[in-house]
Design a protein around this motif. Sequence first.
Motif, short mmCIF file in Angstrom:
data_model
loop_
_atom_site.label_atom_id
_atom_site.label_comp_id
_atom_site.label_asym_id
_atom_site.label_seq_id
_atom_site.Cartn_x
_atom_site.Cartn_y
_atom_site.Cartn_z
N ASN A 182 0.83 -1.21 0.00
CA ASN A 182 0.00 0.00 0.00
C ASN A 182 0.86 1.26 0.00
OD1 ASN A 182 0.56 0.87 2.77
ND2 ASN A 182 -0.73 -0.85 3.42
N GLU A 183 0.22 2.38 -0.24
CA GLU A 183 0.92 3.66 -0.40
C GLU A 183 1.68 4.09 0.87
OE1 GLU A 183 0.00 8.28 -1.73
OE2 GLU A 183 -1.57 6.77 -1.92
N ILE A 184 1.10 3.86 2.02
CA ILE A 184 1.75 4.24 3.27
C ILE A 184 3.03 3.43 3.46
CG2 ILE A 184 1.53 4.22 5.79
CD1 ILE A 184 -1.47 4.88 5.34
N SER A 185 2.95 2.13 3.23
CA SER A 185 4.14 1.27 3.35
C SER A 185 5.16 1.61 2.28
CB SER A 185 3.74 -0.20 3.26
OG SER A 185 2.98 -0.57 4.39
N THR A 186 4.69 1.92 1.09
CA THR A 186 5.60 2.32 0.01
C THR A 186 6.41 3.54 0.44
OG1 THR A 186 4.26 1.41 -1.77
CG2 THR A 186 5.74 3.21 -2.36
N ASN A 187 5.74 4.55 0.97
CA ASN A 187 6.44 5.76 1.41
C ASN A 187 7.44 5.45 2.52
OD1 ASN A 187 5.07 7.35 -0.42
ND2 ASN A 187 3.47 7.91 1.03
N LYS A 188 7.05 4.60 3.45
CA LYS A 188 7.92 4.23 4.57
C LYS A 188 9.18 3.53 4.07
CE LYS A 188 7.90 0.61 8.07
NZ LYS A 188 7.07 -0.34 8.80
N PHE A 189 9.01 2.52 3.23
CA PHE A 189 10.16 1.74 2.77
C PHE A 189 10.99 2.49 1.73
CE2 PHE A 189 7.49 -1.84 4.35
CZ PHE A 189 8.32 -2.18 5.41
N LEU A 190 10.34 3.32 0.94
CA LEU A 190 11.07 4.16 -0.01
C LEU A 190 11.98 5.13 0.74
CD1 LEU A 190 11.56 4.90 -2.97
CD2 LEU A 190 9.56 6.37 -2.85
N ALA A 191 11.46 5.72 1.81
CA ALA A 191 12.27 6.62 2.64
C ALA A 191 13.41 5.86 3.31
CB ALA A 191 11.40 7.30 3.68
N PHE A 192 13.14 4.68 3.81
CA PHE A 192 14.16 3.87 4.48
C PHE A 192 15.28 3.49 3.52
CE2 PHE A 192 15.70 -0.40 5.77
CZ PHE A 192 16.27 -0.07 6.99
N LEU A 193 14.92 2.95 2.36
CA LEU A 193 15.93 2.54 1.38
C LEU A 193 16.67 3.75 0.81
CD1 LEU A 193 13.99 -0.30 -0.47
CD2 LEU A 193 15.91 -0.56 1.11
N SER A 194 15.97 4.85 0.63
CA SER A 194 16.62 6.07 0.13
C SER A 194 17.64 6.58 1.14
CB SER A 194 15.58 7.15 -0.15
OG SER A 194 14.72 6.77 -1.19
N GLY A 195 17.28 6.57 2.41
CA GLY A 195 18.21 7.00 3.46
C GLY A 195 19.46 6.14 3.51
N ALA A 196 19.26 4.84 3.40
CA ALA A 196 20.41 3.92 3.40
C ALA A 196 21.29 4.16 2.18
CB ALA A 196 19.93 2.47 3.43
N THR A 197 20.66 4.37 1.04
CA THR A 197 21.41 4.60 -0.20
C THR A 197 22.23 5.88 -0.10
OG1 THR A 197 19.70 3.44 -1.45
CG2 THR A 197 21.20 4.84 -2.71
N VAL A 198 21.65 6.93 0.42
CA VAL A 198 22.37 8.19 0.60
C VAL A 198 23.51 8.00 1.61
CG1 VAL A 198 22.15 10.55 1.49
CG2 VAL A 198 20.45 9.66 -0.11
N ALA A 199 23.27 7.23 2.66
CA ALA A 199 24.32 6.97 3.65
C ALA A 199 25.52 6.25 3.02
CB ALA A 199 23.77 6.14 4.80
N PHE A 200 25.26 5.44 1.99
CA PHE A 200 26.34 4.75 1.27
C PHE A 200 26.87 5.60 0.11
CE2 PHE A 200 23.90 0.73 2.54
CZ PHE A 200 24.66 0.55 3.69
N ASP A 201 26.51 6.89 0.10
CA ASP A 201 26.92 7.81 -0.96
C ASP A 201 26.44 7.30 -2.32
OD1 ASP A 201 28.03 10.15 -1.94
OD2 ASP A 201 30.03 9.29 -2.19
N GLY A 202 25.18 6.90 -2.36
CA GLY A 202 24.62 6.31 -3.56
C GLY A 202 23.60 7.20 -4.25
N LYS A 203 22.90 6.59 -5.19
CA LYS A 203 21.89 7.28 -5.97
C LYS A 203 20.61 6.46 -6.00
CE LYS A 203 24.34 9.63 -9.69
NZ LYS A 203 24.58 9.56 -11.12
#
Length: 103
Positions: free
Chosen positions: A52-73
């Motif tokens: 669902n949309e709420i979970s999508t936003n949650k996990f998208l934010a989580f994975l995006s944060g991890a990716t940025v922490a690894f200096d990623g895109k």
Amino acid sequence: MFGKKKKVEDELVLAKDRISFEEMKDDDNFAKDLVIKLKEGSPLVVNFEQINEISTNKFLAFLSGATVAFDGKIVFIKNNIYLFAKKEDFLDGSLKEFLNSVK
């Protein structure tokens, strides 16, 4: 020299050949496992269509944060499908080639 054999270097594996294609599950442990895959060098293509949309936003934010922490895109591929990869994964050009082929 002196009878020692040279070490055979591992073959270079292109980033596009290491891509892990995943369908996101509404599960925190699954998201954590994806971050571990990313950390260990597997670019991720994640499809968020089945949650669902709420979970999508949650996990998208989580994975995006991890990716940025690894200096990623993070790259939007199409509706609810994203690529997460570390900066060094883009250096060989194969991810750009992959993205051009799917867009």
